[in-house]
Design a protein around this motif. Structure first.
Motif, PDB file in Angstrom:
ATOM      1  N   ILE A  22     -12.459 -10.934   2.148  1.00  0.00           N
ATOM      2  CA  ILE A  22     -12.836 -10.827   0.734  1.00  0.00           C
ATOM      3  C   ILE A  22     -12.764 -12.195   0.054  1.00  0.00           C
ATOM      4  O   ILE A  22     -13.656 -12.578  -0.709  1.00  0.00           O
ATOM      5  CB  ILE A  22     -11.928  -9.821   0.006  1.00  0.00           C
ATOM      6  CG1 ILE A  22     -12.124  -8.410   0.573  1.00  0.00           C
ATOM      7  CG2 ILE A  22     -12.216  -9.819  -1.492  1.00  0.00           C
ATOM      8  CD1 ILE A  22     -11.182  -7.378  -0.007  1.00  0.00           C
ATOM      9  N   ALA A  23     -11.701 -12.945   0.327  1.00  0.00           N
ATOM     10  CA  ALA A  23     -11.534 -14.257  -0.297  1.00  0.00           C
ATOM     11  C   ALA A  23     -12.687 -15.189   0.052  1.00  0.00           C
ATOM     12  O   ALA A  23     -13.194 -15.919  -0.798  1.00  0.00           O
ATOM     13  CB  ALA A  23     -10.203 -14.869   0.139  1.00  0.00           C
ATOM     14  N   ALA A  24     -13.124 -15.151   1.314  1.00  0.00           N
ATOM     15  CA  ALA A  24     -14.238 -15.997   1.733  1.00  0.00           C
ATOM     16  C   ALA A  24     -15.560 -15.534   1.146  1.00  0.00           C
ATOM     17  O   ALA A  24     -16.500 -16.314   1.010  1.00  0.00           O
ATOM     18  CB  ALA A  24     -14.332 -16.015   3.259  1.00  0.00           C
ATOM     19  N   ALA A  25     -15.630 -14.248   0.781  1.00  0.00           N
ATOM     20  CA  ALA A  25     -16.889 -13.655   0.330  1.00  0.00           C
ATOM     21  C   ALA A  25     -17.076 -13.662  -1.177  1.00  0.00           C
ATOM     22  O   ALA A  25     -18.102 -13.193  -1.669  1.00  0.00           O
ATOM     23  CB  ALA A  25     -16.968 -12.203   0.831  1.00  0.00           C
ATOM     24  N   LEU A  26     -16.129 -14.179  -1.944  1.00  0.00           N
ATOM     25  CA  LEU A  26     -16.213 -14.123  -3.408  1.00  0.00           C
ATOM     26  C   LEU A  26     -17.487 -14.763  -3.938  1.00  0.00           C
ATOM     27  O   LEU A  26     -18.077 -14.304  -4.914  1.00  0.00           O
ATOM     28  CB  LEU A  26     -14.987 -14.801  -4.032  1.00  0.00           C
ATOM     29  CG  LEU A  26     -13.655 -14.068  -3.875  1.00  0.00           C
ATOM     30  CD1 LEU A  26     -12.501 -14.981  -4.277  1.00  0.00           C
ATOM     31  CD2 LEU A  26     -13.642 -12.775  -4.676  1.00  0.00           C
ATOM     32  N   GLY A  27     -17.893 -15.855  -3.326  1.00  0.00           N
ATOM     33  CA  GLY A  27     -19.143 -16.502  -3.722  1.00  0.00           C
ATOM     34  C   GLY A  27     -19.110 -17.007  -5.151  1.00  0.00           C
ATOM     35  O   GLY A  27     -18.119 -17.569  -5.621  1.00  0.00           O
ATOM     36  N   LEU A 290     -14.139 -23.385  -1.765  1.00  0.00           N
ATOM     37  CA  LEU A 290     -15.089 -22.361  -1.334  1.00  0.00           C
ATOM     38  C   LEU A 290     -15.291 -21.377  -2.475  1.00  0.00           C
ATOM     39  O   LEU A 290     -14.329 -20.889  -3.069  1.00  0.00           O
ATOM     40  CB  LEU A 290     -14.553 -21.621  -0.109  1.00  0.00           C
ATOM     41  CG  LEU A 290     -15.452 -20.527   0.494  1.00  0.00           C
ATOM     42  CD1 LEU A 290     -16.769 -21.134   0.983  1.00  0.00           C
ATOM     43  CD2 LEU A 290     -14.742 -19.822   1.639  1.00  0.00           C
ATOM     44  N   GLY A 291     -16.568 -21.050  -2.767  1.00  0.00           N
ATOM     45  CA  GLY A 291     -16.852 -20.200  -3.917  1.00  0.00           C
ATOM     46  C   GLY A 291     -16.881 -21.029  -5.187  1.00  0.00           C
ATOM     47  O   GLY A 291     -16.582 -22.228  -5.188  1.00  0.00           O
ATOM     48  N   LYS A 292     -17.259 -20.371  -6.309  1.00  0.00           N
ATOM     49  CA  LYS A 292     -17.367 -21.122  -7.561  1.00  0.00           C
ATOM     50  C   LYS A 292     -17.279 -20.183  -8.757  1.00  0.00           C
ATOM     51  O   LYS A 292     -17.784 -19.057  -8.707  1.00  0.00           O
ATOM     52  CB  LYS A 292     -18.685 -21.901  -7.607  1.00  0.00           C
ATOM     53  CG  LYS A 292     -18.693 -23.031  -8.620  1.00  0.00           C
ATOM     54  CD  LYS A 292     -19.798 -24.012  -8.309  1.00  0.00           C
ATOM     55  CE  LYS A 292     -19.703 -25.276  -9.182  1.00  0.00           C
ATOM     56  NZ  LYS A 292     -18.486 -26.070  -8.884  1.00  0.00           N
ATOM     57  N   THR A 293     -16.628 -20.673  -9.799  1.00  0.00           N
ATOM     58  CA  THR A 293     -16.611 -19.940 -11.070  1.00  0.00           C
ATOM     59  C   THR A 293     -17.932 -20.168 -11.786  1.00  0.00           C
ATOM     60  O   THR A 293     -18.377 -21.312 -11.911  1.00  0.00           O
ATOM     61  CB  THR A 293     -15.446 -20.425 -11.954  1.00  0.00           C
ATOM     62  OG1 THR A 293     -14.216 -20.093 -11.310  1.00  0.00           O
ATOM     63  CG2 THR A 293     -15.488 -19.773 -13.323  1.00  0.00           C
ATOM     64  N   HIS A 304     -24.931 -19.031  -3.782  1.00  0.00           N
ATOM     65  CA  HIS A 304     -24.999 -18.205  -2.582  1.00  0.00           C
ATOM     66  C   HIS A 304     -25.930 -18.810  -1.532  1.00  0.00           C
ATOM     67  O   HIS A 304     -25.641 -18.748  -0.331  1.00  0.00           O
ATOM     68  CB  HIS A 304     -25.436 -16.795  -2.939  1.00  0.00           C
ATOM     69  CG  HIS A 304     -24.381 -16.019  -3.655  1.00  0.00           C
ATOM     70  ND1 HIS A 304     -24.595 -14.780  -4.202  1.00  0.00           N
ATOM     71  CD2 HIS A 304     -23.077 -16.309  -3.921  1.00  0.00           C
ATOM     72  CE1 HIS A 304     -23.484 -14.342  -4.764  1.00  0.00           C
ATOM     73  NE2 HIS A 304     -22.560 -15.263  -4.605  1.00  0.00           N
ATOM     74  N   ALA A 305     -27.032 -19.400  -1.973  1.00  0.00           N
ATOM     75  CA  ALA A 305     -27.949 -20.008  -1.005  1.00  0.00           C
ATOM     76  C   ALA A 305     -27.270 -21.165  -0.271  1.00  0.00           C
ATOM     77  O   ALA A 305     -27.470 -21.349   0.937  1.00  0.00           O
ATOM     78  CB  ALA A 305     -29.221 -20.484  -1.704  1.00  0.00           C
ATOM     79  N   LEU A 306     -26.456 -21.928  -0.989  1.00  0.00           N
ATOM     80  CA  LEU A 306     -25.764 -23.040  -0.355  1.00  0.00           C
ATOM     81  C   LEU A 306     -24.515 -22.592   0.402  1.00  0.00           C
ATOM     82  O   LEU A 306     -23.885 -23.401   1.095  1.00  0.00           O
ATOM     83  CB  LEU A 306     -25.385 -24.092  -1.402  1.00  0.00           C
ATOM     84  CG  LEU A 306     -26.531 -24.998  -1.861  1.00  0.00           C
ATOM     85  CD1 LEU A 306     -26.080 -25.919  -2.976  1.00  0.00           C
ATOM     86  CD2 LEU A 306     -27.066 -25.823  -0.688  1.00  0.00           C
ATOM     87  N   SER A 307     -24.147 -21.325   0.280  1.00  0.00           N
ATOM     88  CA  SER A 307     -23.012 -20.790   1.042  1.00  0.00           C
ATOM     89  C   SER A 307     -23.430 -20.318   2.421  1.00  0.00           C
ATOM     90  O   SER A 307     -22.570 -20.148   3.305  1.00  0.00           O
ATOM     91  CB  SER A 307     -22.364 -19.622   0.279  1.00  0.00           C
ATOM     92  OG  SER A 307     -21.828 -20.050  -0.950  1.00  0.00           O
TER      93      SER A 307
END
Length: 378
Positions: A22-27, A290-293, A304-307
């Motif tokens: 979940i933490a890696a998927a927050l996006g 990783l991810g962004k506010t 998301h595209a750059l993830s």
């Protein structure tokens, strides 16, 4: 469409998946004030646009006098969402102001608590954080629902040089004690800038503001280590956007030539103040975030595209982690453009494959332009 874009498609996950996933998927975590009159509809609308995680904010995004009404609005719309049998909201978190709000809102939500993944804890330090986390533990016990915390690191004590080391050490003690409940750490760069009367212009990233960059470096240094003691640290907010009915030109999707599409995309991003966002996302990754506010829906697709993991990154990571190479060594990459050292690059490879699980792996000939334009409205 997905088969054309992905060498390996993203795995499905839910709010009940393992915390590391979940933490890696927050996006791109989209913030929304809790005062929005159509909050339930807004949440589902953003989910339909690809938002993975949202924070409903009761803190800085609303006026002090609006808190009581905002809480009532939040509870009402959560109950509305819970009553819709086909509703599939993103991961939902509530940003509170005070520890007592956590248990109070948990009681008021009733059965609708099943939609909540956790709470965002503002201005987190050891002194402030412990009461928040104790309240979270009590709310989890009272509701029977697994609830996560996302502390926001934004206090002046963390910014000021004379108190920074002690503050980070205290934060580390606190989040380590509650490690099972801390999903990710978030950076409050706007508050850092506020302490010195600063505001970065749209052509500059957070890393161009040296006092901010130094805090990010120290936070990652102590709290983002890849040795099993660290946490996922998310990237700072990008606060620039333009409100227009259509963000990108319709012909972007219709052009048959990659070169034209790439140039059109580049111009569209510059026109909408997102060129700086793209550079900052790349710098986030390079600096261990990783991810962004996010505070505007137009930021979600670029994040998301750059993830998505490139085919080259995936190839390197797989080569590094082959069982027969556990003993170490060095070899030329499959793309023949770099050397992969097994032991020094192992942590990077493990992190890359975790990102590949939730965001997928692009095909060899698919890049950011194709991934972003595929998500544009027709």
């Amino acid at each position: 469409m997905r088969e054309r874009l992905f060498h390996r498609e993203p795995y499905a996950f839910t709010a009940d998946s393992p915390p590391q996933l979940i933490a890696a998927a927050l996006g791109a975590t989209l913030y929304s004030p809790a005062t929005r009159p159509q909050l339930a509809d807004d949440i589902l609308k953003q989910a339909g646009r690809g938002v993975i995680s949202m924070v409903i904010c009761l803190e800085d995004s609303i006026d002090d006098a609006e808190v009581v009404g905002a809480e009532e609005n939040l509870v009402r719309h959560f109950r509305d969402l819970a009553a819709r049998p086909d509703a599939e909201p993103p991961l939902l978190f509530i940003r509170v102001r005070a520890p007592e709000q956590i248990l109070d809102l948990t009681h008021r939500l009733g059965p609708a608590i099943r939609l909540l993944s956790g709470f965002v804890l503002p201005k987190f330090t050891e002194e402030r954080g412990v009461p928040f986390l104790e309240s979270l533990a009590a709310a989890e016990a009272a509701s029977g629902r697994r609830l996560f915390a996302m502390p926001v690191l934004e206090s002046p004590q963390l910014l000021h040089l004379e108190s920074r080391a002690e503050t980070i050490t205290g934060i580390a003690r606190t989040v380590d004690k509650y490690r099972d409940r801390v999903l990710a750490l978030r950076l409050g760069v706007t508050d850092f800038c506020s302490a010195y009367g600063l505001r970065r212009p749209p052509h500059m990233t957070a890393y161009d503001v040296q006092i901010v960059a130094s805090v990010i470096a120290d936070v990652v240094n102590h709290l983002g280590r890849a040795d099993g003691t660290g946490f996922i640290v998310t990237g700072p907010v990008w606060e620039y956007f333009r409100v227009q009915e259509r963000m990108f030109k319709p012909q972007l999707r219709q052009s048959p030539f990659l070169e034209v599409r790439a140039e059109e995309l580049r111009q569209a991003l510059i026109e909408h103040d997102l060129d700086g966002l793209l550079r900052e996302i790349e710098l986030d990754r390079a600096n261990g975030l990783l991810g962004k506010t996010c505070i505007h829906p137009s930021h979600v697709m670029p994040v998301h595209a750059l993830s998505v993991v490139s085919h080259e990154e995936y190839s390197d990571a797989r080569d590094i982690l082959r069982p027969e190479r556990d003993g170490g060594g060095v070899m030329r990459s499959a793309y023949t453009n770099k050397m992969n050292e097994v032991k020094p690059h192992r942590a990077w490879a493990e992190r890359t494959l975790r990102r590949a699980e939730v965001f997928g792996v692009a095909r060899e000939d698919v890049g950011f332009v194709e991934l972003l334009s595929a998500g544009l409205p027709s």
